[in-house]
Every structure is written in structure tokens, then in C-alpha cells.
Enzyme design. Structure first.
Site, PDB file in Angstrom:
ATOM      1  N   VAL A 192      -4.761  -0.473  -1.301  1.00 37.29           N
ATOM      2  CA  VAL A 192      -4.286  -1.722  -1.916  1.00 37.29           C
ATOM      3  C   VAL A 192      -4.785  -2.881  -1.053  1.00 37.29           C
ATOM      4  O   VAL A 192      -4.717  -2.821   0.177  1.00 37.29           O
ATOM      5  CB  VAL A 192      -2.748  -1.733  -2.017  1.00 37.29           C
ATOM      6  CG1 VAL A 192      -2.255  -3.050  -2.598  1.00 37.29           C
ATOM      7  CG2 VAL A 192      -2.269  -0.565  -2.880  1.00 37.29           C
ATOM      8  N   SER A 202      -0.282  -2.082   8.293  1.00 41.83           N
ATOM      9  CA  SER A 202       0.798  -2.549   9.165  1.00 41.83           C
ATOM     10  C   SER A 202       0.230  -3.377  10.316  1.00 41.83           C
ATOM     11  O   SER A 202       0.876  -4.288  10.824  1.00 41.83           O
ATOM     12  CB  SER A 202       1.562  -1.358   9.740  1.00 41.83           C
ATOM     13  OG  SER A 202       2.074  -0.589   8.675  1.00 41.83           O
ATOM     14  N   GLY A 227       0.836  -1.213   0.000  1.00 39.11           N
ATOM     15  CA  GLY A 227       0.000   0.000   0.000  1.00 39.11           C
ATOM     16  C   GLY A 227       0.868   1.258   0.000  1.00 39.11           C
ATOM     17  O   GLY A 227       0.628   2.201  -0.768  1.00 39.11           O
ATOM     18  N   HIS A 228       1.894   1.257   0.858  1.00 38.60           N
ATOM     19  CA  HIS A 228       2.802   2.419   0.885  1.00 38.60           C
ATOM     20  C   HIS A 228       3.559   2.539  -0.438  1.00 38.60           C
ATOM     21  O   HIS A 228       3.741   3.639  -0.966  1.00 38.60           O
ATOM     22  CB  HIS A 228       3.848   2.270   2.001  1.00 38.60           C
ATOM     23  CG  HIS A 228       3.287   2.245   3.386  1.00 38.60           C
ATOM     24  ND1 HIS A 228       3.208   1.102   4.131  1.00 38.60           N
ATOM     25  CD2 HIS A 228       2.797   3.241   4.161  1.00 38.60           C
ATOM     26  CE1 HIS A 228       2.692   1.377   5.317  1.00 38.60           C
ATOM     27  NE2 HIS A 228       2.433   2.672   5.361  1.00 38.60           N
ATOM     28  N   GLN A 257      -0.028  10.973  18.139  1.00 37.12           N
ATOM     29  CA  GLN A 257      -1.314  10.527  17.601  1.00 37.12           C
ATOM     30  C   GLN A 257      -1.791   9.204  18.214  1.00 37.12           C
ATOM     31  O   GLN A 257      -2.800   8.660  17.796  1.00 37.12           O
ATOM     32  CB  GLN A 257      -1.260  10.435  16.075  1.00 37.12           C
ATOM     33  CG  GLN A 257      -0.395   9.328  15.514  1.00 37.12           C
ATOM     34  CD  GLN A 257      -0.200   9.457  14.011  1.00 37.12           C
ATOM     35  OE1 GLN A 257       0.511  10.338  13.535  1.00 37.12           O
ATOM     36  NE2 GLN A 257      -0.844   8.590  13.244  1.00 37.12           N
TER      37      GLN A 257
HETATM   38  O1  PAF Z   1      -1.006   7.570   8.026  1.00 38.92           O
HETATM   39  C1  PAF Z   1       0.044   7.569   8.705  1.00 38.92           C
HETATM   40  O2  PAF Z   1       0.900   6.704   8.564  1.00 38.92           O
HETATM   41  C2  PAF Z   1       0.255   8.655   9.757  1.00 38.92           C
HETATM   42  O3  PAF Z   1      -0.939   9.021  10.351  1.00 38.92           O
HETATM   43  C3  PAF Z   1       0.987   9.893   9.186  1.00 38.92           C
HETATM   44  C4  PAF Z   1       0.176  10.594   8.129  1.00 38.92           C
HETATM   45  C5  PAF Z   1       2.327   9.477   8.634  1.00 38.92           C
HETATM   46  C6  PAF Z   1       1.233  10.907  10.323  1.00 38.92           C
HETATM   47  O4  PAF Z   1       1.993  10.349  11.346  1.00 38.92           O
END
Ligand code: PAF
Length: 274
Positions: free
Chosen positions: A172, A182, A32-33, A57
Site C-alpha cells: 500500500v 512503520s 498496509g497492515h 531479527q
Molecule cells: O514483517 C514483519 O513485520 C516481521 O518480520 C514478522 C513477519 C511479523 C516477523 O517478526
């Protein structure tokens, strides 16, 4: 691929780079990344990825400490995907002092994901604004799997007049429909076999709506029952407007169905646009 952890070093490198496309990540990269990195190459000249597990977060009972950190493997994948520069700061680099100035998104931050993860979007918006200030990209790409995150960041960018184009990347999926994440790595083999049900219930709702069913509450409740009778603990299944993630008004609009549910340890999220 150049790798920097210090902000001044990164800035010195990026000074000479043309049209920067930025893909922020928390690492533990999967297909996906990588598809976001590939997409990034079509939007500019210099692809910059970041890798930072952002403490701000995560809630106090969430998986910040356990979040998989796979730096070497991530670097290999980014190199293979044609990323030019990786910014991988330590906490000391990015938060050398307590981050007291934060971005407080509007009420949408308390709905859907925000209802179950208080403070999450404040942490996301804060780190992304800080990363934007450091990298100063022309374009930034975020996956649609985190649909609400994409909307919050798009609105932040517009309202703060940041000169950055925000692009959404398609989710994806594995062959059986499970959205790559992940957190899928936390699933046991039995849970992994069960996990595609989340996408299937979203598809069922999409199909019912396409066939003219407008009783969204009944559709949402049926999906929760289906998941929970198969061992899930569902936080929400919600039909919302794509534009603002509010409840659908009467008439024709573009909709999205979003869900979050826990299967064993991991909490999985997914969505489908209609
Ligand atoms: O989607 C992510 O992996 C995270 O929320 C991000 C956008 C990298 C911010 O830490």
C-alpha cells in the site's frame, strides 16, 4: 476481538475456531497492515493477528529498542478491521528461555537484505515457524513490501511441509508513491518530501526494462547515483528474478526490482514487480 498474551490461553480459544487466517505483525500498524487484515477475511473464518517485536531479527546496531510500540492504537485498528483474535505475547511468553533451536534459511539469507542485515532472516524464519506452531493457521498473509521475507517464508513453508497456504499482500502506497512502513515515522518533514524518489527510481527501471533495455547493471548503477546525489545512502538496487531472487538469466522471465536505501535515520526498502 479477544486478546491473549499466553500461549495456552490462545490455544484454548483457537481450538474451537474454523479455518484460521493468520497475519503476523510487529505492530505500529498502518494502512498496509490493515489491507492484509481485510484480505485475510476473504481467506477464512477466523482472522488471527499477532503483535510482537521480535528481538531475534534485529542486529545489534538496529532499532529494536526504539521500534515504535503503539499497542492501544494497534488494538483499535485491528478491532475496526474485523480481526477476531490478537496474540500479543511478551518476550517471556514467546522466549521463556534462550531460543537455541533456530531456522537457518539457505544462502538467499545472505543476499540483498541479508548482506546488510546478517542473521535477520534466521530471526524472522524462527519466530514465524514458532508462531505457526502456536496458531496453526490454514492460511498466512505477508506483505509484498518485504519481498525477500515473503520468499524465504514461502520456501520454508514448502520445504518443511507445513500445511499452510502463504499469500502475498500488495504494497500500500501514499498518494505520492511512498510505500507505507512503520519506519516512515522516523522521517523529518524534508526527508518525507524526498522519500518518494525511491519508488520513482524503481518505476524508471521498470519502464526502461519494459521498453527493452536489458543492461540491468547500468540501470541499477544509474538509480544508485540518482538516489545518492539526493542525500540517500544506498545499500542496493537490484534487478532479480521473481521466482528465486537470483540474477536474471537470458530470455523472458518475471522480474522484480528491489532497493534498500537510508534517508537520514531510517532505512527504507521497496520493490516493484515487472
Ligand atoms: O514483517 C514483519 O513485520 C516481521 O518480520 C514478522 C513477519 C511479523 C516477523 O517478526
Amino acid at each position: 476481538m479477544q486478546i491473549h498474551s499466553s500461549i495456552p490461553d490462545l490455544r484454548a480459544t483457537l481450538k474451537t475456531c474454523d479455518r484460521i487466517v493468520f497475519v503476523p505483525t510487529m505492530g505500529n500498524l498502518h494502512e498496509g497492515h490493515i489491507s492484509l487484515m481485510t484480505q485475510a477475511r476473504q481467506h477464512g473464518d477466523t482472522v488471527v493477528a499477532s503483535l510482537f517485536v521480535n528481538r531475534l531479527q534485529f542486529g545489534p546496531n538496529e532499532d529494536f529498542d526504539k521500534y515504535p510500540r503503539t499497542f492501544e492504537a494497534d488494538c483499535e485498528q485491528l478491532q475496526g478491521a474485523g480481526v477476531n483474535v490478537l496474540f500479543a505475547p511478551t518476550e517471556q511468553d514467546l522466549y521463556p528461555e534462550a531460543q537455541q533451536y533456530q531456522v537457518d534459511p539457505p544462502d538467499i539469507q545472505n543476499q540483498l537484505e541479508g548482506e546488510f542485515r546478517p542473521g535477520h532472516f534466521r530471526g524472522v524464519a524462527t519466530v514465524v515457524l514458532k508462531l505457526f506452531n502456536i496458531v496453526q493457521p490454514q492460511v498466512a498473509i505477508f506483505g509484498k513490501k518485504d519481498y525477500q521475507q515473503l520468499m524465504v517464508l514461502r520456501n520454508m513453508t514448502r520445504q518443511l511441509a507445513l500445511p499452510i497456504e502463504i499469500v502475498g499482500g500488495e504494497t500500500v502506497r501514499a498518494e505520492d508513491g511512498l510505500a507505507l512502513s512503520s519506519r516512515n515515522g522516523y522521517l523529518t518533514p524534508a526527508e518525507r518530501a524526498e522519500a518518494p524518489r525511491l519508488y520513482r527510481v524503481l518505476c524508471d527501471i521498470r519502464d526502461a526494462i519494459r521498453d527493452g533495455d536489458r543492461d540491468f547493471v547500468k540501470l541499477e548503477q544509474a538509480a544508485v547515483v540518482q538516489l545518492d546525489t539526493h542525500g540517500w545512502r544506498t545499500d542496493y538496487v537490484a534487478v532479480r528474478q521473481q521466482s528465486d531472487l537470483q540474477l536474471p538469466l537470458a530470455g523472458k522471465q518475471s522480474l522484480v526490482v528491489l532497493a534498500a536505501s537510508r534517508l537520514g535515520i531510517p532505512r527504507l526498502i521497496d520493490n516493484i514487480e515487472i
